[in-house]
Design a protein around this motif. Structure first.
Motif, PDB file in Angstrom:
ATOM      1  N   GLU A  66       0.821  -1.211   0.000  1.00 21.93           N
ATOM      2  CA  GLU A  66       0.000   0.000   0.000  1.00 21.93           C
ATOM      3  C   GLU A  66       0.852   1.257   0.000  1.00 21.93           C
ATOM      4  OE1 GLU A  66      -3.911   1.750   2.327  1.00 21.93           O
ATOM      5  OE2 GLU A  66      -3.253  -0.312   2.666  1.00 21.93           O
ATOM      6  N   ILE A  67       1.950   1.231   0.750  1.00 24.72           N
ATOM      7  CA  ILE A  67       2.866   2.378   0.767  1.00 24.72           C
ATOM      8  C   ILE A  67       3.415   2.631  -0.637  1.00 24.72           C
ATOM      9  CG2 ILE A  67       5.126   3.177   1.575  1.00 24.72           C
ATOM     10  CD1 ILE A  67       4.507   1.659   4.206  1.00 24.72           C
TER      11      ILE A  67
ATOM     12  N   GLN B  53       2.163   1.676  -3.499  1.00 17.82           N
ATOM     13  CA  GLN B  53       1.091   2.050  -4.425  1.00 17.82           C
ATOM     14  C   GLN B  53       0.673   3.508  -4.248  1.00 17.82           C
ATOM     15  OE1 GLN B  53      -2.497  -0.233  -3.945  1.00 17.82           O
ATOM     16  NE2 GLN B  53      -3.546   0.792  -5.618  1.00 17.82           N
ATOM     17  N   LYS B  54       0.540   3.945  -2.999  1.00 17.43           N
ATOM     18  CA  LYS B  54       0.012   5.285  -2.725  1.00 17.43           C
ATOM     19  C   LYS B  54       1.087   6.351  -2.602  1.00 17.43           C
ATOM     20  CE  LYS B  54      -4.277   3.900  -0.418  1.00 17.43           C
ATOM     21  NZ  LYS B  54      -5.105   4.035   0.802  1.00 17.43           N
ATOM     22  N   GLY B  55       2.331   5.945  -2.340  1.00 21.84           N
ATOM     23  CA  GLY B  55       3.380   6.912  -2.062  1.00 21.84           C
ATOM     24  C   GLY B  55       3.507   7.104  -0.564  1.00 21.84           C
ATOM     25  N   SER B  56       4.723   7.163  -0.088  1.00 23.51           N
ATOM     26  CA  SER B  56       4.965   7.127   1.353  1.00 23.51           C
ATOM     27  C   SER B  56       4.288   8.266   2.104  1.00 23.51           C
ATOM     28  CB  SER B  56       6.473   7.159   1.628  1.00 23.51           C
ATOM     29  OG  SER B  56       7.059   8.320   1.079  1.00 23.51           O
TER      30      SER B  56
ATOM     31  N   SER C 182       1.592   9.830   1.561  1.00 20.35           N
ATOM     32  CA  SER C 182       0.114   9.817   1.612  1.00 20.35           C
ATOM     33  C   SER C 182      -0.400   8.733   2.543  1.00 20.35           C
ATOM     34  CB  SER C 182      -0.456   9.594   0.205  1.00 20.35           C
ATOM     35  OG  SER C 182      -0.133   8.291  -0.248  1.00 20.35           O
ATOM     36  N   TYR C 183       0.526   7.959   3.146  1.00 16.98           N
ATOM     37  CA  TYR C 183       0.105   6.839   3.998  1.00 16.98           C
ATOM     38  C   TYR C 183      -0.020   7.320   5.431  1.00 16.98           C
ATOM     39  CZ  TYR C 183      -0.717   2.007   5.098  1.00 16.98           C
ATOM     40  OH  TYR C 183      -1.315   0.841   5.501  1.00 16.98           O
TER      41      TYR C 183
END
Length: 199
Positions: free
Chosen positions: A184-185, A187-190, A192-193
């Motif tokens: 998820e990190i 995929q979303k970019g660090s 934005s997590y």
């Protein structure tokens, strides 16, 4: 595809869980290199099985920690590493790597931080008599297990549990959730997590 380095010191079961997730395309990244600070650790054999390049050298072979981490940084640069994932890496990360990879070094700790930081998180929680324990996935900062929390997963500690059974519960959480959260990190970019609990 994001290039990942994994740092490990021992058996490498979490490395294996991540490598399997990458192989199965659950993580949209590539393990570019494994770094190990113990030249005889079993994790190095696991990496060979997946065809992943490995580097291993001891801190005592260098004049100081800066020199040791400067050589690690050189290897990371050589492999175009964008994200460092600690999977049982038993050393405190110093300023040389922290400055080179700000909020790009992720750790897995076997307790619900901020409770029970340090080397013996499972034992310390068990000896304290907690009703719940779990894992924490967090970014590294200059402290010991003090960086920003990304995600936590919880397990109940029952009266029937022993230290061995609790360790097994914790390992199951690690192997299940660490690859999922890393996916998820990536995929979303660090940045934005955000912190969350997972169950």
């Amino acid at each position: 595809m994001k290039k990942i380095a994994i740092f490990a010191s021992g058996n490498g079961s979490n490395f294996e869980a991540i490598a399997q997730a990458v192989e199965q395309k659950q993580i949209q990244g590539e393990i570019a290199v494994l770094f190990c600070d113990q030249p005889k650790a079993y994790v190095l054999e696991r990496a060979v099985k997946y065809g992943i390049p490995t580097f291993s050298f001891l801190p005592k072979d260098f004049s100081n920690k800066i020199a040791y981490e400067t050589e690690i940084k050189r290897v990371m640069t050589e492999f175009d590493v964008e994200l460092i994932v600690l999977a049982g890496y038993m050393r405190i990360v110093g300023q040389t790597l922290l400055e080179a990879y700000p909020q790009k070094i992720i750790n897995l700790h076997p307790s619900l931080l901020p409770s029970f930081p340090g080397l013996h998180g499972i034992k310390d929680a068990f000896d304290y008599g907690v009703k719940y324990s779990g894992i924490t996935i967090h970014y590294i900062d200059e402290g010991v297990d003090t960086g920003p929390i990304i995600a936590q997963a919880i397990t109940e500690v029952t009266q029937e549990d022993t230290i061995e059974s609790l360790e097994e519960k914790i390992h199951q959480l690690e192997h299940h959730w660490y690859p999922k959260v890393l996916a998820e990190i990536i995929q979303k970019g660090s940045h934005s997590y955000v912190k969350k609990s997972v169950n």
